[in-house]
Design a protein around this motif. Structure first.
Motif, PDB file in Angstrom:
ATOM      1  N   ILE A   3       0.844  -1.186   0.000  1.00  0.00           N
ATOM      2  CA  ILE A   3       0.000   0.000   0.000  1.00  0.00           C
ATOM      3  C   ILE A   3       0.883   1.240   0.000  1.00  0.00           C
ATOM      4  CG2 ILE A   3      -1.795  -1.228   1.279  1.00  0.00           C
ATOM      5  CD1 ILE A   3      -0.986   0.551   3.727  1.00  0.00           C
ATOM      6  N   LYS A   4       0.285   2.372  -0.309  1.00  0.00           N
ATOM      7  CA  LYS A   4       0.963   3.660  -0.194  1.00  0.00           C
ATOM      8  C   LYS A   4       0.469   4.335   1.085  1.00  0.00           C
ATOM      9  CE  LYS A   4       3.175   3.473  -4.142  1.00  0.00           C
ATOM     10  NZ  LYS A   4       4.660   3.393  -4.196  1.00  0.00           N
ATOM     11  N   ALA A   5       1.384   4.894   1.850  1.00  0.00           N
ATOM     12  CA  ALA A   5       1.002   5.514   3.112  1.00  0.00           C
ATOM     13  C   ALA A   5       1.887   6.711   3.395  1.00  0.00           C
ATOM     14  CB  ALA A   5       1.108   4.503   4.255  1.00  0.00           C
ATOM     15  N   ALA A   6       1.363   7.635   4.203  1.00  0.00           N
ATOM     16  CA  ALA A   6       2.125   8.783   4.684  1.00  0.00           C
ATOM     17  C   ALA A   6       2.581   8.461   6.100  1.00  0.00           C
ATOM     18  CB  ALA A   6       1.264  10.040   4.663  1.00  0.00           C
ATOM     19  N   VAL A   7       3.882   8.394   6.297  1.00  0.00           N
ATOM     20  CA  VAL A   7       4.454   7.920   7.562  1.00  0.00           C
ATOM     21  C   VAL A   7       5.042   9.094   8.343  1.00  0.00           C
ATOM     22  CG1 VAL A   7       6.085   6.312   8.626  1.00  0.00           C
ATOM     23  CG2 VAL A   7       4.995   5.719   6.440  1.00  0.00           C
ATOM     24  N   ALA A   8       4.670   9.177   9.618  1.00  0.00           N
ATOM     25  CA  ALA A   8       5.268  10.175  10.520  1.00  0.00           C
ATOM     26  C   ALA A   8       6.480   9.544  11.190  1.00  0.00           C
ATOM     27  CB  ALA A   8       4.252  10.619  11.562  1.00  0.00           C
ATOM     28  N   ARG A   9       7.653  10.137  10.954  1.00  0.00           N
ATOM     29  CA  ARG A   9       8.894   9.580  11.504  1.00  0.00           C
ATOM     30  C   ARG A   9       9.591  10.513  12.489  1.00  0.00           C
ATOM     31  NH1 ARG A   9      10.797   4.952   9.424  1.00  0.00           N
ATOM     32  NH2 ARG A   9       9.753   4.082   7.594  1.00  0.00           N
ATOM     33  N   ALA A  10       9.149  11.766  12.580  1.00  0.00           N
ATOM     34  CA  ALA A  10       9.781  12.714  13.489  1.00  0.00           C
ATOM     35  C   ALA A  10       8.805  13.833  13.807  1.00  0.00           C
ATOM     36  CB  ALA A  10      11.063  13.294  12.887  1.00  0.00           C
ATOM     37  N   PRO A  11       8.868  14.396  15.015  1.00  0.00           N
ATOM     38  CA  PRO A  11       7.974  15.509  15.355  1.00  0.00           C
ATOM     39  C   PRO A  11       8.219  16.716  14.456  1.00  0.00           C
ATOM     40  CG  PRO A  11       9.048  14.621  17.319  1.00  0.00           C
ATOM     41  CD  PRO A  11       9.725  13.999  16.141  1.00  0.00           C
ATOM     42  N   GLN A  12       7.129  17.396  14.111  1.00  0.00           N
ATOM     43  CA  GLN A  12       7.158  18.650  13.350  1.00  0.00           C
ATOM     44  C   GLN A  12       7.866  18.509  11.996  1.00  0.00           C
ATOM     45  OE1 GLN A  12       8.953  21.177  16.364  1.00  0.00           O
ATOM     46  NE2 GLN A  12       6.934  21.869  17.047  1.00  0.00           N
ATOM     47  N   ALA A  13       7.920  17.290  11.486  1.00  0.00           N
ATOM     48  CA  ALA A  13       8.549  17.032  10.187  1.00  0.00           C
ATOM     49  C   ALA A  13       7.488  16.591   9.193  1.00  0.00           C
ATOM     50  CB  ALA A  13       9.620  15.951  10.322  1.00  0.00           C
ATOM     51  N   PRO A  14       7.709  16.848   7.906  1.00  0.00           N
ATOM     52  CA  PRO A  14       6.745  16.378   6.908  1.00  0.00           C
ATOM     53  C   PRO A  14       6.579  14.859   6.962  1.00  0.00           C
ATOM     54  CG  PRO A  14       8.303  17.934   5.941  1.00  0.00           C
ATOM     55  CD  PRO A  14       8.828  17.603   7.305  1.00  0.00           C
ATOM     56  N   LEU A  15       5.384  14.389   6.651  1.00  0.00           N
ATOM     57  CA  LEU A  15       5.157  12.962   6.503  1.00  0.00           C
ATOM     58  C   LEU A  15       5.836  12.493   5.228  1.00  0.00           C
ATOM     59  CD1 LEU A  15       1.336  12.782   7.390  1.00  0.00           C
ATOM     60  CD2 LEU A  15       3.310  12.861   8.933  1.00  0.00           C
ATOM     61  N   SER A  16       6.340  11.264   5.249  1.00  0.00           N
ATOM     62  CA  SER A  16       6.996  10.724   4.053  1.00  0.00           C
ATOM     63  C   SER A  16       6.080   9.714   3.377  1.00  0.00           C
ATOM     64  CB  SER A  16       8.328  10.061   4.424  1.00  0.00           C
ATOM     65  OG  SER A  16       8.144   9.051   5.394  1.00  0.00           O
ATOM     66  N   LEU A  17       5.922   9.856   2.064  1.00  0.00           N
ATOM     67  CA  LEU A  17       5.084   8.939   1.297  1.00  0.00           C
ATOM     68  C   LEU A  17       5.903   7.697   0.976  1.00  0.00           C
ATOM     69  CD1 LEU A  17       3.271  11.436  -1.091  1.00  0.00           C
ATOM     70  CD2 LEU A  17       2.556  10.599   1.152  1.00  0.00           C
TER      71      LEU A  17
END
Length: 369
Positions: A3-17
């Motif tokens: 699947i394609k997802a937007a992942v949060a990896r760090a506070p106040q940082a853009p989500l990565s697709l």
């Protein structure tokens, strides 16, 4: 499946697709292909670690889509059904047994901690677990695993790409008015904060027949929208004498009902201050867990005033969400006026626009398969 997802990896940082792997549904679970999902302030709070949501995680909790597969034991929905996904609950605690699932004794872990009850996640990447199951769905993704308890079947005639926010922000504001406070014809209502939750409360106040509906905010454009949606008065929050102005607008003694959507102690104090005798203030906004509130006890006790917390508008989603859809279709609840659409690849722009008040309720749409 991939699947394609937007992942949060760090506070106040853009989500990565990213491309992730998603397990098939287990017993009681439902696989949904997302059509659209709303972005809520709570997603930003989780991203920035103001709540202990672990990372890396797929956020998102206002999903709308089409059922593609069901796990064993699922009878509530079938493949092809149109659904929205709302908050998760255990189904067997004292609150759930009494039809008050938004106060589930296990609400926090089942909605904010990124795993199933057994500690697992249906999401992974190259064999490493990615936290999911946020609000029982993690809908910032092309596909989502949710649970029979938190999926709500909706009519095929309704515009599915619009419906996601009914699952959280809109039902919170509208439900606070219609379910929690039970605003009656002729009542007065003050709403502090005119984001999607507050504006939904104002529209619900119109549905309930409130004759004095007061919007309070710093954002003048939002106040103008509130007036267009049915508010009778609008006041700038930090203007001199605003408490007295609100009381006068409600006839001099204050309002029957007040709602705070900000979670800020000074604003809640204002909301309590404008209550008429026997008035009730509901607090809807997520607060810093360390924040406290000072109240004048004589003011509260001597006139029978009340203050209460409200979660998800005391909503029974299987009944309340379809009722909001019927109100929308009948032209009585125009929540579409709050919405700005973005494509999934624009999710970080949508979040930024929401954070900076450029839009009220962003919805990201997913490409058709």
């Amino acid at each position: 499946m991939e699947i394609k997802a937007a992942v949060a990896r760090a506070p106040q940082a853009p989500l990565s697709l990213e491309t992730l792997q998603l397990e098939p549904p287990r017993a009681g679970e439902v696989l949904v292909r997302l059509v659209a999902t709303g972005i809520c302030h709570t997603d930003i709070v989780m991203r920035d670690q103001h709540l202990p949501t672990p990372q890396p995680v797929v956020l998102g909790h206002e999903g709308a889509g089409i059922v593609e597969q069901v796990g064993s034991g699922v009878t509530k929905v079938a493949v092809g059904d149109h659904v929205v996904m709302t908050y998760n609950s255990c189904g067997h605690c004292a609150s759930c047994d009494k039809g008050q699932a938004s106060y589930c004794h296990d609400f926090f872990p089942r909605n904010f901690l990124g795993t199933r009850a057994d500690g697992s996640s249906g999401l992974s990447q190259a064999g490493k677990m990615i936290y999911g199951n946020i609000f029982g769905q993690s809908s910032f993704a092309s596909h989502s695993l949710c649970h029979e308890r938190n999926v709500v079947k909706v009519p095929r005639s309704a515009p599915l790409e619009l419906l996601g926010p009914l699952a959280c922000g809109v039902q919170t504001g509208a439900g606070a008015v219609l379910n929690s406070l039970r605003v009656a014809p002729g009542d007065s209502l003050a709403v502090f904060g005119t984001g999607s939750v507050g504006l939904s409360a104002i529209m619900a106040g119109v549905v309930a027949g409130a004759t004095t509906i007061i919007a309070v905010d710093r954002n003048r454009q939002r106040l103008e929208l509130a007036l267009e949606l049915g508010a009778s008065h609008a006041f700038v929050a930090d203007s001199p004498g605003v408490v007295e102005q609100i009381c006068q607008a409600a006839g001099g003694s204050g309002v029957d009902h007040a709602l705070d959507t900000t979670g800020l102690a000074p604003v809640i104090q204002q909301a309590v201050a404008v209550l008429a005798p026997r008035g009730t203030c509901g607090i809807l906004g997520a607060s810093d867990p360390s924040s406290t509130l000072e109240l004048n006890l004589s003011h509260m006790m001597s006139a029978g005033r009340s203050l209460r917390g409200i979660v998800e508008g005391d909503s029974l989603p299987d009944h309340f969400i379809p009722s909001l859809i019927r109100l929308y279709e009948g032209g009585r609840f125009p929540f579409d006026r709050l919405v700005t659409y973005y494509e999934f690849e624009q999710i970080n722009q949508a979040i930024d626009d929401a954070e900076h008040g450029r839009v009220v309720k962003p919805i990201v749409r997913f490409p058709s398969p």
